[in-house]
Every structure is written in C-alpha cells, then in structure tokens.
Scaffold this motif. Structure first.
Motif, mmCIF file in Angstrom:
data_model
loop_
_atom_site.group_PDB
_atom_site.id
_atom_site.type_symbol
_atom_site.label_atom_id
_atom_site.label_comp_id
_atom_site.label_asym_id
_atom_site.label_seq_id
_atom_site.Cartn_x
_atom_site.Cartn_y
_atom_site.Cartn_z
ATOM 1 N N LYS A 92 30.547 16.849 38.720
ATOM 2 C CA LYS A 92 30.072 18.218 39.476
ATOM 3 C C LYS A 92 28.883 17.838 40.542
ATOM 4 O O LYS A 92 27.980 17.352 40.199
ATOM 5 C CB LYS A 92 29.687 19.208 38.669
ATOM 6 N N ILE A 93 29.022 18.175 41.863
ATOM 7 C CA ILE A 93 28.012 18.047 42.997
ATOM 8 C C ILE A 93 27.804 19.450 43.215
ATOM 9 O O ILE A 93 28.705 20.086 43.658
ATOM 10 C CB ILE A 93 28.470 17.174 43.932
ATOM 11 N N TYR A 94 26.357 19.697 43.411
ATOM 12 C CA TYR A 94 25.959 21.183 43.654
ATOM 13 C C TYR A 94 24.999 20.757 44.923
ATOM 14 O O TYR A 94 24.101 19.855 44.717
ATOM 15 C CB TYR A 94 25.312 21.614 42.564
ATOM 16 N N ALA A 95 24.970 21.788 46.090
ATOM 17 C CA ALA A 95 24.163 21.980 46.951
ATOM 18 C C ALA A 95 23.172 23.051 46.561
ATOM 19 O O ALA A 95 23.862 24.117 46.132
ATOM 20 C CB ALA A 95 24.924 22.065 48.387
ATOM 21 N N VAL A 96 21.993 22.891 46.658
ATOM 22 C CA VAL A 96 21.037 24.089 46.149
ATOM 23 C C VAL A 96 20.054 24.292 47.389
ATOM 24 O O VAL A 96 19.287 23.411 47.900
ATOM 25 C CB VAL A 96 20.237 23.775 44.972
ATOM 26 N N SER A 97 20.088 25.563 47.829
ATOM 27 C CA SER A 97 18.966 26.113 48.940
ATOM 28 C C SER A 97 18.075 27.144 48.243
ATOM 29 O O SER A 97 18.477 27.909 47.591
ATOM 30 C CB SER A 97 20.117 26.385 50.209
ATOM 31 N N LYS A 98 16.933 27.009 48.903
ATOM 32 C CA LYS A 98 15.972 28.020 48.788
ATOM 33 C C LYS A 98 16.082 29.031 49.807
ATOM 34 O O LYS A 98 16.248 28.765 51.187
ATOM 35 C CB LYS A 98 14.719 27.343 48.543
ATOM 36 N N GLY A 99 15.978 30.354 49.496
ATOM 37 C CA GLY A 99 16.098 31.512 50.377
ATOM 38 C C GLY A 99 15.039 32.669 49.753
ATOM 39 O O GLY A 99 14.482 32.274 48.972
ATOM 40 N N PHE A 100 15.211 33.764 50.552
ATOM 41 C CA PHE A 100 14.254 34.779 50.120
ATOM 42 C C PHE A 100 14.302 35.432 48.678
ATOM 43 O O PHE A 100 13.201 35.373 48.019
ATOM 44 C CB PHE A 100 14.718 35.805 50.953
ATOM 45 N N TRP A 101 15.397 35.078 47.989
ATOM 46 C CA TRP A 101 15.662 35.378 46.879
ATOM 47 C C TRP A 101 15.487 34.141 45.731
ATOM 48 O O TRP A 101 15.877 34.412 44.576
ATOM 49 C CB TRP A 101 17.045 36.020 46.402
ATOM 50 N N GLY A 102 15.113 33.051 46.245
ATOM 51 C CA GLY A 102 14.899 32.025 45.448
ATOM 52 C C GLY A 102 16.005 31.044 45.579
ATOM 53 O O GLY A 102 16.555 30.987 46.748
ATOM 54 N N TRP A 103 16.056 29.988 44.733
ATOM 55 C CA TRP A 103 16.977 29.058 44.815
ATOM 56 C C TRP A 103 18.463 29.470 44.444
ATOM 57 O O TRP A 103 18.457 30.234 43.481
ATOM 58 C CB TRP A 103 16.655 27.923 43.890
ATOM 59 N N SER A 104 19.274 29.050 45.043
ATOM 60 C CA SER A 104 20.663 29.320 44.724
ATOM 61 C C SER A 104 21.536 28.171 44.999
ATOM 62 O O SER A 104 21.436 27.488 45.952
ATOM 63 C CB SER A 104 21.126 30.532 45.346
ATOM 64 N N VAL A 105 23.002 28.098 44.430
ATOM 65 C CA VAL A 105 23.666 27.116 44.627
ATOM 66 C C VAL A 105 24.544 27.599 45.686
ATOM 67 O O VAL A 105 25.167 28.551 45.821
ATOM 68 C CB VAL A 105 24.793 26.877 43.367
ATOM 69 N N THR A 106 24.768 26.833 47.027
ATOM 70 C CA THR A 106 25.316 27.376 48.209
ATOM 71 C C THR A 106 26.613 26.534 48.419
ATOM 72 O O THR A 106 27.348 26.983 49.237
ATOM 73 C CB THR A 106 24.444 26.877 49.176
ATOM 74 N N ASP A 107 26.826 25.441 47.660
ATOM 75 C CA ASP A 107 28.243 24.681 47.631
ATOM 76 C C ASP A 107 28.352 23.975 46.249
ATOM 77 O O ASP A 107 27.168 23.495 45.898
ATOM 78 C CB ASP A 107 28.409 23.517 48.886
ATOM 79 N N LYS A 108 29.539 23.497 46.120
ATOM 80 C CA LYS A 108 29.868 22.635 44.722
ATOM 81 C C LYS A 108 31.155 22.089 45.035
ATOM 82 O O LYS A 108 31.944 22.332 45.625
ATOM 83 C CB LYS A 108 29.475 23.589 43.774
ATOM 84 N N MET A 109 31.376 20.836 44.353
ATOM 85 C CA MET A 109 32.633 20.238 44.337
ATOM 86 C C MET A 109 32.727 19.551 43.103
ATOM 87 O O MET A 109 31.824 19.158 42.407
ATOM 88 C CB MET A 109 32.662 19.147 45.794
ATOM 89 N N PHE A 110 33.961 19.266 42.920
ATOM 90 C CA PHE A 110 34.248 18.678 41.500
ATOM 91 C C PHE A 110 35.138 17.176 41.929
ATOM 92 O O PHE A 110 35.992 17.053 42.688
ATOM 93 C CB PHE A 110 35.300 19.516 40.602
ATOM 94 N N ILE A 111 34.725 16.032 41.354
ATOM 95 C CA ILE A 111 35.104 14.845 41.476
ATOM 96 C C ILE A 111 35.699 14.524 40.200
ATOM 97 O O ILE A 111 35.007 14.267 39.201
ATOM 98 C CB ILE A 111 34.019 13.605 41.867
ATOM 99 N N GLY A 112 37.298 14.495 40.107
ATOM 100 C CA GLY A 112 37.612 14.237 38.993
ATOM 101 C C GLY A 112 38.727 12.934 39.270
ATOM 102 O O GLY A 112 38.664 12.217 40.169
ATOM 103 N N ASN A 113 39.653 12.864 38.067
ATOM 104 C CA ASN A 113 40.528 11.671 37.982
ATOM 105 C C ASN A 113 41.551 11.590 39.228
ATOM 106 O O ASN A 113 41.954 10.542 39.366
ATOM 107 C CB ASN A 113 41.341 11.732 36.802
ATOM 108 N N GLU A 114 41.932 12.671 39.741
ATOM 109 C CA GLU A 114 42.935 12.888 40.681
ATOM 110 C C GLU A 114 42.335 12.349 42.006
ATOM 111 O O GLU A 114 42.892 12.252 43.054
ATOM 112 C CB GLU A 114 43.681 14.148 41.020
#
Length: 179
Positions: A76-98
């Motif tokens: 699992k790959i996550y992009a994490v960004s800091k905003g006014f409300w703190g840090w949050s996950v802004t994008d994610k992806m899954f790298i699997g067998n397919e």
C-alpha cells in the motif's frame, strides 16, 4: 483635561493587554492542545490505523510525505499532506499480484501537487539491482522495500519521468530489460 487623557491612556493600555493575552492564549492552545490532541500532529499519526504493516516514509517537503507499507499480497502506498486540520491521507494505491512488473503512477498531494513514482515489482525476489534511465530525469536510482511475497523497487520525483527504460540485474549476475 489631563485626567481625561490619563483615563484614555489607561483604557487603551488595558485593551492592549487583553489583546496580547488573547493572542498568547490562542498560540498556547494551538501548540499544546490543538496540535497534540485534536488533529493528527504528524504524518505517522495520520497513518495510524490504516492498512499495512509499518514500512518506510519519505519526507517530500515540510507539508508532504509518502509512505510504503507491505500489505497482504502486495504493498500500500500513501500520500500524506499537512493542512489546517493536521496531517491526512490525500491519495493511496495498492500494488498487488495483478500489477505489471514496472510502471509509473502519480500520487496527489494538497494543493494540486503531484509526486511521480517509478515502481518495479519483483515477485520472484530474484533481482539484486534495478537501474533505469528516464528521458526527463536521466539516470534513476532505486530504493527497495521487502514484503512477504515480493520486493518493491521505487523512485520518486517531483518532475514527470517521461519514457523510462528499466534494467534488472539478477542475483546470478544475468542482466535483463524489464517490461
């Protein structure tokens, strides 16, 4: 007349002190309460509770980080960004067998900033070194993270990679072009 001026100066001084105390109170509240207990104070805290085992995190800028976590049959790959409300996950992806062996996905950060990735998945865990060349970036060096059933070689850039040619050297010394 002097008495009125003195009263006015005294009132003005009290108002300035009140404003100063309010500002100090807001700063202290934000620093010691808001950032510590109300919002995600770190990128790591934003990933607390998301899927995947602990993996690697890379700082992209003061307000951007990305993480790769081994996960069942992949990563699992996550992009994490800091905003006014703190840090949050802004994008994610899954790298699997397919997922195909090599590819170049893009992660989205706040505000409309992108991170360009170059990924090579080694399901047989037979590669010793992965190298690549990009028309936009030039020579690409890879980092590696091991999962349960595969290894992931990755590179990140704030510039688009363009056409990329991948080359893998196996543990037995044989070199091949990766697709």
């Amino acid at each position: 007349m002097k008495k009125q001026e003195h009263e006015r100066a005294k009132r003005l001084g009290k108002n300035q002190i009140r404003v100063l105390l309010i500002v100090i109170g807001i700063v202290l509240f934000k620093t010691f309460v808001w950032d510590e207990y109300i919002v995600n104070s770190t990128a790591f805290a934003a990933l607390d509770g998301v899927e995947g085992e602990p993996g690697v995190m890379h700082v992209i800028s003061q307000k951007q980080e990305f993480a790769i976590r081994p996960y069942e049959e992949g990563f699992k790959i996550y992009a994490v960004s800091k905003g006014f409300w703190g840090w949050s996950v802004t994008d994610k992806m899954f790298i699997g067998n397919e997922t195909k062996k090599s590819f170049e996905p893009t992660l989205q950060f706040k505000p409309d900033e992108k991170l360009y990735l170059s990924l090579v998945v080694d399901r047989e865990q037979s590669l010793k070194v992965v190298a690549a060349y990009s028309t936009n970036v030039g020579s690409i060096n890879f980092n590696k993270i091991a999962g349960d059933n595969a290894e992931l070689y990755y590179h990140f850039s704030d510039e688009p990679l363009g056409d990329v040619t991948y080359e893998g050297t196996h543990r037995n010394g044989k070199t091949e072009i990766l697709k």
